[in-house]
Design a protein around this motif. Structure first.
Motif, short mmCIF file in Angstrom:
data_model
loop_
_atom_site.label_atom_id
_atom_site.label_comp_id
_atom_site.label_asym_id
_atom_site.label_seq_id
_atom_site.Cartn_x
_atom_site.Cartn_y
_atom_site.Cartn_z
N ALA A 22 0.83 -1.20 0.00
CA ALA A 22 0.00 0.00 0.00
C ALA A 22 0.87 1.25 0.00
CB ALA A 22 -0.93 -0.01 1.20
N ILE A 23 1.92 1.26 0.80
CA ILE A 23 2.82 2.42 0.85
C ILE A 23 3.50 2.63 -0.50
CG2 ILE A 23 4.98 3.26 1.87
CD1 ILE A 23 4.03 1.96 4.51
N ALA A 24 3.96 1.55 -1.12
CA ALA A 24 4.62 1.66 -2.43
C ALA A 24 3.65 2.17 -3.49
CB ALA A 24 5.21 0.32 -2.84
N ALA A 25 2.42 1.69 -3.47
CA ALA A 25 1.44 2.14 -4.46
C ALA A 25 1.08 3.61 -4.26
CB ALA A 25 0.18 1.27 -4.38
N ILE A 26 0.92 4.03 -3.02
CA ILE A 26 0.62 5.44 -2.74
C ILE A 26 1.80 6.32 -3.15
CG2 ILE A 26 0.25 7.10 -0.87
CD1 ILE A 26 -1.40 4.86 0.51
N ALA A 27 3.00 5.89 -2.84
CA ALA A 27 4.19 6.66 -3.23
C ALA A 27 4.31 6.75 -4.75
CB ALA A 27 5.44 6.02 -2.63
N ALA A 28 4.01 5.65 -5.44
CA ALA A 28 4.08 5.65 -6.90
C ALA A 28 3.07 6.61 -7.49
CB ALA A 28 3.86 4.24 -7.43
N TYR A 29 1.90 6.64 -6.92
CA TYR A 29 0.84 7.49 -7.45
C TYR A 29 1.05 8.97 -7.12
CZ TYR A 29 -3.78 9.36 -8.39
OH TYR A 29 -4.82 10.10 -8.87
N ALA A 30 1.45 9.24 -5.88
CA ALA A 30 1.46 10.63 -5.42
C ALA A 30 2.82 11.33 -5.49
CB ALA A 30 0.96 10.68 -3.98
N TYR A 31 3.91 10.57 -5.37
CA TYR A 31 5.19 11.24 -5.18
C TYR A 31 6.25 10.95 -6.23
CZ TYR A 31 3.17 11.95 -0.58
OH TYR A 31 2.35 12.30 0.43
N LEU A 32 6.15 9.86 -6.95
CA LEU A 32 7.26 9.47 -7.82
C LEU A 32 7.00 9.82 -9.29
CD1 LEU A 32 8.03 5.99 -6.25
CD2 LEU A 32 9.24 8.13 -5.90
N ALA A 33 8.07 10.11 -10.00
CA ALA A 33 7.99 10.41 -11.43
C ALA A 33 7.94 9.12 -12.23
CB ALA A 33 9.19 11.25 -11.84
N ALA A 34 7.71 9.25 -13.51
CA ALA A 34 7.41 8.13 -14.40
C ALA A 34 8.30 6.89 -14.28
CB ALA A 34 7.39 8.60 -15.84
N PRO A 35 9.59 6.92 -14.43
CA PRO A 35 10.30 5.63 -14.39
C PRO A 35 10.24 4.98 -13.01
CG PRO A 35 11.82 7.41 -14.96
CD PRO A 35 10.47 8.02 -14.77
N TRP A 36 10.34 5.77 -11.94
CA TRP A 36 10.35 5.20 -10.61
C TRP A 36 8.97 4.79 -10.14
CZ3 TRP A 36 14.70 3.39 -9.37
CH2 TRP A 36 15.87 4.01 -9.80
N SER A 37 7.95 5.44 -10.66
CA SER A 37 6.60 5.03 -10.28
C SER A 37 6.28 3.63 -10.80
CB SER A 37 5.57 6.04 -10.77
OG SER A 37 5.51 6.07 -12.18
N TYR A 38 6.78 3.32 -12.00
CA TYR A 38 6.57 1.97 -12.55
C TYR A 38 7.25 0.91 -11.69
CZ TYR A 38 5.10 4.60 -16.66
OH TYR A 38 4.47 5.47 -17.50
N VAL A 39 8.44 1.23 -11.22
CA VAL A 39 9.17 0.30 -10.35
C VAL A 39 8.40 0.11 -9.04
CG1 VAL A 39 11.29 -0.02 -9.02
CG2 VAL A 39 11.41 0.85 -11.36
#
Length: 73
Positions: A22-39
């Motif tokens: 859940a934390i990784a998904a929220i971080a990917a959606y709200a805080y990370l840019a394109a390449p890192w959000s996919y990771v």
């Protein structure tokens, strides 16, 4: 295929994996840019999948398990 029938992820480990997913998904959606959000989404998916099926291939590779063993009486 008998390897996949043996659960090696215990209850506490499952809870931790779900929270981290859940934390990784929220971080990917709200805080990370394109390449890192996919990771981060991939990591979240792997954590959630291993928590649901109660099997971790990395644990199987190293012979680890967080499942409780029945105690002898």
């Amino acid at each position: 295929m008998a390897l996949f029938r043996t659960a090696n992820v215990g209850t506490e480990d499952r809870v931790v994996r779900i929270v981290l997913a859940a934390i990784a998904a929220i971080a990917a959606y709200a805080y990370l840019a394109a390449p890192w959000s996919y990771v981060a989404y991939a990591v979240a998916l792997i954590l959630l999948l291993t928590a649901v099926v109660r099997f971790c291939p990395a644990y199987a590779l190293f012979g680890a398990s967080t499942c409780r063993r029945p105690t002898a009486h």
